[in-house]
Design a protein around this motif. Structure first.
Motif, PDB file in Angstrom:
ATOM      1  N   ILE A  96       0.758  -1.105  -0.011  1.00 28.52           N
ATOM      2  CA  ILE A  96      -0.045  -0.162   0.195  1.00 28.52           C
ATOM      3  C   ILE A  96       0.889   1.250  -0.033  1.00 28.52           C
ATOM      4  CG2 ILE A  96      -1.670   1.225   1.128  1.00 28.52           C
ATOM      5  CD1 ILE A  96      -2.554  -1.121   2.422  1.00 28.52           C
ATOM      6  N   GLU A  97       1.796   1.480   0.926  1.00 30.47           N
ATOM      7  CA  GLU A  97       2.430   2.402   1.027  1.00 30.47           C
ATOM      8  C   GLU A  97       3.369   2.688   0.003  1.00 30.47           C
ATOM      9  OE1 GLU A  97       5.843   4.094   4.451  1.00 30.47           O
ATOM     10  OE2 GLU A  97       4.448   2.740   4.984  1.00 30.47           O
ATOM     11  N   LEU A  98       4.305   1.738  -0.548  1.00 32.67           N
ATOM     12  CA  LEU A  98       5.231   2.044  -1.744  1.00 32.67           C
ATOM     13  C   LEU A  98       4.284   2.263  -2.799  1.00 32.67           C
ATOM     14  CD1 LEU A  98       7.811   1.871  -2.817  1.00 32.67           C
ATOM     15  CD2 LEU A  98       7.776  -0.711  -3.090  1.00 32.67           C
ATOM     16  N   PRO A  99       3.343   1.772  -3.361  1.00 30.54           N
ATOM     17  CA  PRO A  99       2.540   2.429  -4.559  1.00 30.54           C
ATOM     18  C   PRO A  99       2.246   3.807  -4.525  1.00 30.54           C
ATOM     19  CG  PRO A  99       1.822   0.149  -4.009  1.00 30.54           C
ATOM     20  CD  PRO A  99       2.592   0.704  -2.786  1.00 30.54           C
ATOM     21  N   LEU A 100       1.755   4.167  -3.375  1.00 32.19           N
ATOM     22  CA  LEU A 100       1.127   5.478  -3.028  1.00 32.19           C
ATOM     23  C   LEU A 100       2.411   6.466  -3.323  1.00 32.19           C
ATOM     24  CD1 LEU A 100      -1.987   5.128  -0.487  1.00 32.19           C
ATOM     25  CD2 LEU A 100      -1.917   5.382  -2.985  1.00 32.19           C
ATOM     26  N   ARG A 101       3.527   6.152  -2.676  1.00 30.04           N
ATOM     27  CA  ARG A 101       4.333   7.015  -2.351  1.00 30.04           C
ATOM     28  C   ARG A 101       5.317   7.034  -3.840  1.00 30.04           C
ATOM     29  NH1 ARG A 101       6.182   8.403   3.440  1.00 30.04           N
ATOM     30  NH2 ARG A 101       7.914   9.262   2.535  1.00 30.04           N
ATOM     31  N   ASP A 102       5.440   6.055  -4.381  1.00 31.70           N
ATOM     32  CA  ASP A 102       6.468   5.945  -5.503  1.00 31.70           C
ATOM     33  C   ASP A 102       5.730   4.968  -6.690  1.00 31.70           C
ATOM     34  OD1 ASP A 102       8.678   6.217  -7.081  1.00 31.70           O
ATOM     35  OD2 ASP A 102       9.685   4.535  -5.812  1.00 31.70           O
ATOM     36  N   PRO A 103       4.579   5.551  -7.197  1.00 33.21           N
ATOM     37  CA  PRO A 103       4.041   4.793  -8.028  1.00 33.21           C
ATOM     38  C   PRO A 103       4.802   4.714  -9.403  1.00 33.21           C
ATOM     39  CG  PRO A 103       3.257   7.048  -8.212  1.00 33.21           C
ATOM     40  CD  PRO A 103       3.966   6.886  -7.037  1.00 33.21           C
ATOM     41  N   ASP A 104       5.972   5.318  -9.650  1.00 33.29           N
ATOM     42  CA  ASP A 104       7.058   5.148 -10.853  1.00 33.29           C
ATOM     43  C   ASP A 104       7.623   3.896 -10.616  1.00 33.29           C
ATOM     44  OD1 ASP A 104       6.170   7.562 -11.908  1.00 33.29           O
ATOM     45  OD2 ASP A 104       7.696   8.690 -10.938  1.00 33.29           O
ATOM     46  N   ALA A 105       8.036   3.446  -9.549  1.00 31.04           N
ATOM     47  CA  ALA A 105       8.584   2.305  -9.322  1.00 31.04           C
ATOM     48  C   ALA A 105       7.882   0.902  -9.884  1.00 31.04           C
ATOM     49  CB  ALA A 105       9.029   2.044  -7.710  1.00 31.04           C
ATOM     50  N   PHE A 106       6.623   1.034  -9.558  1.00 31.05           N
ATOM     51  CA  PHE A 106       5.614  -0.015 -10.266  1.00 31.05           C
ATOM     52  C   PHE A 106       5.638   0.103 -11.904  1.00 31.05           C
ATOM     53  CE2 PHE A 106       4.810  -0.439  -6.000  1.00 31.05           C
ATOM     54  CZ  PHE A 106       4.361  -1.622  -5.745  1.00 31.05           C
ATOM     55  N   ARG A 107       5.583   1.433 -12.387  1.00 26.53           N
ATOM     56  CA  ARG A 107       5.521   1.563 -13.949  1.00 26.53           C
ATOM     57  C   ARG A 107       6.998   0.943 -14.427  1.00 26.53           C
ATOM     58  NH1 ARG A 107       3.971   7.116 -12.510  1.00 26.53           N
ATOM     59  NH2 ARG A 107       1.621   7.165 -12.283  1.00 26.53           N
ATOM     60  N   ARG A 108       8.027   1.391 -13.984  1.00 28.64           N
ATOM     61  CA  ARG A 108       9.272   0.978 -14.519  1.00 28.64           C
ATOM     62  C   ARG A 108       9.056  -0.744 -14.667  1.00 28.64           C
ATOM     63  NH1 ARG A 108      11.427   4.430 -10.829  1.00 28.64           N
ATOM     64  NH2 ARG A 108      12.232   2.732  -9.437  1.00 28.64           N
ATOM     65  N   LEU A 109       8.577  -1.231 -13.615  1.00 30.82           N
ATOM     66  CA  LEU A 109       8.677  -2.711 -13.831  1.00 30.82           C
ATOM     67  C   LEU A 109       7.529  -3.516 -14.404  1.00 30.82           C
ATOM     68  CD1 LEU A 109       9.686  -3.708  -9.993  1.00 30.82           C
ATOM     69  CD2 LEU A 109      11.186  -3.932 -11.941  1.00 30.82           C
ATOM     70  N   GLY A 110       6.700  -2.619 -15.107  1.00 27.22           N
ATOM     71  CA  GLY A 110       5.419  -2.964 -15.857  1.00 27.22           C
ATOM     72  C   GLY A 110       4.330  -3.886 -15.210  1.00 27.22           C
ATOM     73  N   ILE A 111       4.349  -3.672 -13.690  1.00 23.70           N
ATOM     74  CA  ILE A 111       3.249  -4.423 -12.948  1.00 23.70           C
ATOM     75  C   ILE A 111       2.335  -3.365 -12.487  1.00 23.70           C
ATOM     76  CG2 ILE A 111       4.689  -6.246 -12.390  1.00 23.70           C
ATOM     77  CD1 ILE A 111       5.369  -4.982  -9.806  1.00 23.70           C
TER      78      ILE A 111
END
Length: 759
Positions: free
Chosen positions: A497-512
């Motif tokens: 929860i916390e990671l996607p809200l604070r750093d959504p770009d990290a998920f975009r980089r991995l394509g998930i």
């Protein structure tokens, strides 16, 4: 830095907008290569000639602009002073300035009166170049660290105290001698008290620099409105009709009206305002006549912009209104918009925060050609808006506008304006006890007046985000330090929860894609609500808590609308955590009723479509909490809806010791109190049970009129307390956990029940 090469010939540069934090400072941003071509150095005055001539201080281009040749960035005031719009060309050359013997200034805004001598302005505008007819601003403060790396004299020149708490715009009535002059310590400054009409016609001084947080929206509106009004020949050459109308819609306070006024100002067009309710008349046909008059005036004074505020009030859906007058007014608006000829150079801008209430006949190409959403600003947008509203404010160095932008999620432009105003009022309240208003405010008090961080902190407590006023919103005060035990659950929630809200770009980089929903289940009192609050606080997100009773209604269709409204508001102020407590009562398994679907079945359908429907859920996380997960509809318990099913167990011995330490942190304990012993003796106690033990021990000390809590009080509290979770309940939750984890959603196992304490 290389010496400038002399060049007597003026250079033609393309005009571009400047960053809002530079507005009002009288500077022009030019690349170093262009400076060498013009023959000037950083900090020297340049003459700028468009349809009129003005002057500014040359400053280097922004880092991202270096290497971009033939571009000059000007703020709105300088563009107005030069008579040039964004995208047009101006001539730039070295300016020879003369020391001003005499300068006369007056307020550039009507209905504004100024008192006092012009001596205070001499230092404010020191070294600044002027031309008679210019509009200048007292907004000369720069953020802390902004001038790092600049020459000392230049940094001091750009960081001179402003005229007061408010940005004031002044018109240069006359100068002696004429031409481009500069303010010196010997210049005599005369300040006229009231507005004076300038000798030459000028457009209003509201510019794109006065509106922030809209990003690409300004480019869209310029393309749709300003370009056709300024250069209709482009559309004639292409053989197409320019746009007739633009519909702006979004929450109140986001800047729809201000944007329309700015576009009219920048496009140098006449501006006609129609406030929806004001156009309505009593007599038959009076409303339609007023509407026709406005459109006829606009045609006569083209190029013109007709702005219709609250357009839903004069053009509602005709099938939903009972009165004949409203239907006739809608029909008249359709007729006059169709009657606008392409070459009449008139554009209609409508604004509403209820776009679904506007008649569909208006929402088609040929009438409103494009609909533009003016949304709630993101963090960068809020920083931009705060920079605009604190532009003329003496802000102390401890004020962190970046930090303010980070914590003001959900705030629209109007809220941030109110926040800045409240902070300034707090600064005024601080000095009021030390001054006598009857004798006047001493000059040194005004000069030392600053808005400090504590003023903004106090204002934050009073100003509420208007985009969330219809639903209960809070910024949780619970942190991970307040959550005892549950280390594995905490780690899983931080990651999901916390990671996607604070750093959504990290998920975009991995394509998930990040998880959308989380179901916290476990015995009552284990801390499910507290976990949701803590994760919202740590993720710096809005926290919207709702109950089933808030969403369910006896009226057909009302419950689904409430759910849809909740998700719509949450999207507007993302990042948001929606917490639904006791979710089993809101989304029970479907198919249990006969005949017409029950209200909860329709609510389940709505929540399913919101979580995994056509409209993507971005920046919004849904957390449900229940102690009866077997009753929830199985369609929710799959990836894509509730992606994570998290079991919140009864705390073990170490977790109980940690919870007791948190609960007794503010309690005056005697030295003989052994919290390790209490933790050992409270097997199967939940966090709520342990809080009750501490509370009872404190009450016992009150009854005995003691100032501290000792071991006797805890013994008595343990005697009166009991564990709310029985061994049977623990075994039943183990069965549920195994079923949810391995075999998919559990459907009411035979004989399952939640035992009551002692049952």
């Amino acid at each position: 830095m290389a010496e400038p090469q002399e060049n007597d010939a003026p250079q033609r540069l393309h005009v571009a907008n400047m960053r809002p934090e530079d507005a009002g400072r009288g500077i022009a941003r030019i690349s170093r290569q262009d400076m060498r071509r013009i023959g000037i150095s950083e900090g020297e005055p340049v003459a700028i000639s468009g349809r009129r001539r003005t002057a500014a201080i040359a400053m280097p281009a922004y880092d991202e602009d270096e290497g971009l040749l033939s571009v000059i960035r000007l703020d709105g005031l300088l563009r107005g002073n030069a008579g040039a719009a964004t995208g047009e060309q101006v001539e730039i050359e070295r300016a020879e300035t003369l020391p001003a013997r005499h300068i006369t200034l007056a307020p550039a805004q009507k209905n504004l009166r100024l008192q006092g001598s012009g001596d205070a302005l001499r230092r404010t505008f020191a070294h600044r170049p002027f031309v008679a007819g210019d509009v200048i601003s007292t907004s000369v403060h720069v953020p802390h660290g902004y001038g790092d790396g600049l020459p000392e004299q230049l940094r001091e020149m750009l960081n001179i105290p402003a005229y007061g708490l408010q940005e004031i715009r002044l018109l240069v009535i006359s100068t002696s001698p004429r031409g481009i002059v500069r303010m010196t310590p010997e210049t005599e400054v005369v300040l006229r008290p009231a507005y004076e009409e300038p000798a030459e016609a000028r457009r209003p001084d509201i510019t794109y620099d006065d509106i922030g947080g809209l990003g690409d929206t300004i480019d869209q509106i310029r393309e749709m409105v300003e370009l056709p009004l300024r250069h209709p020949e482009l559309f004639q050459r292409l053989g197409i009709d320019p746009p007739k109308g633009v519909l702006l819609h979004g929450p109140p306070g986001t800047g729809k009206t201000l944007l329309a006024r700015v576009v009219a100002s920048e496009a140098d067009a006449s501006f006609f305002l129609i406030n929806g309710p004001e156009i309505l008349g009593k007599a038959y046909g009076e409303s339609e006549e007023r509407l026709r008059q406005v459109f006829n005036q606009a045609k006569d004074q083209s190029p013109a912009i007709i702005f219709i505020d609250e357009i839903d009030s004069i053009a509602p859906k005709r099938e939903q209104v009972g009165g004949e007058a409203e239907r006739r007014l809608v029909a008249q608006l359709l007729t006059v918009m169709d009657g606008l000829e392409p070459r009449q150079n008139v554009v209609v801008i409508g604004a509403t925060n209820r776009v679904d209430a506007v008649d569909e006949a208006l929402r088609r190409p040929g009438r409103f050609d494009r609909e533009i959403i003016i949304g709630v600003p993101d963090q960068d947008g809020r920083r931009e808006i705060l920079g605009i509203h604190t532009r003329g404010m003496p802000v102390a160095k401890d004020v962190d506008l970046e930090g303010l932008a980070r914590v003001t999620y959900g705030f629209v432009g109007a809220d941030l304006a109110a926040l800045s105003r409240e902070a300034a009022m707090d600064a005024v309240r601080r000095i009021l006890p030390d001054i006598d208003l009857e004798t006047g405010i001493p000059a040194e008090k005004l000069e030392n007046l600053q808005v400090i961080r504590a003023d903004f902190d106090g204002a934050l407590k009073r100003v509420q985000p208007s985009a969330m006023r219809e639903i209960m919103i809070q910024v949780p005060d619970v942190t991970w330090k307040d959550v005892g035990g549950l280390a594995q659950v905490r780690e899983r929630m931080q990651e999901s929860i916390e990671l996607p809200l604070r750093d959504p770009d990290a998920f975009r980089r991995l394509g998930i894609r990040p998880a959308k929903g989380f179901l916290l289940y476990g015995p009552p009192g284990t801390g499910k609500t507290m976990l949701a609050k803590a994760v919202a606080r740590e993720a710096e997100a809005n926290f919207v808590a709702t109950k089933s009773s808030d969403l369910l209604s006896k009226w057909y269709g009302e419950s689904e609308q409430q759910v849809a409204r909740l998700f719509r508001r949450a999207r507007q102020v993302a990042p948001t955590v929606i917490f639904i407590d006791e979710i089993d009562s809101l989304v029970p398994a479907r198919g249990g009723g006969l005949g017409e679907p029950a209200v909860t079945e329709r609510v389940v359908n709505t929540i399913l479509s919101e979580l995994d429907g056509l409209e993507e859920l971005q920046g919004v996380v849904v957390i449900g909490a229940t102690n009866r997960p077997n009753l929830i509809d199985p369609a929710l318990l799959r990836p894509g809806r509730f992606d994570e099913l998290i079991f919140v167990p009864v705390p073990d011995r170490d977790a109980r010791r940690q919870i007791l330490g948190i609960q007794t942190a503010a309690m005056p304990l005697e030295k003989d109190v052994d919290l390790d012993d209490v933790a050992d003796r409270t097997d199967r106690f939940t966090g709520a049970d342990l809080q009750d033990v501490v509370r009872r021990a404190g009450l016992m000390a009150l009854r005995r009129s003691r100032d501290t809590v000792g071991v006797d009080e805890f013994e008595a509290a343990l005697t009166e307390s009991r564990a709310s979770v029985t061994p049977e309940m623990e075994r039943e939750y183990e069965t549920i956990q195994a079923s949810l984890g391995k075999e998919g959603p559990l459907r009411q196992p035979i004989g399952f029940r939640l035992a009551t304490p002692g049952g």
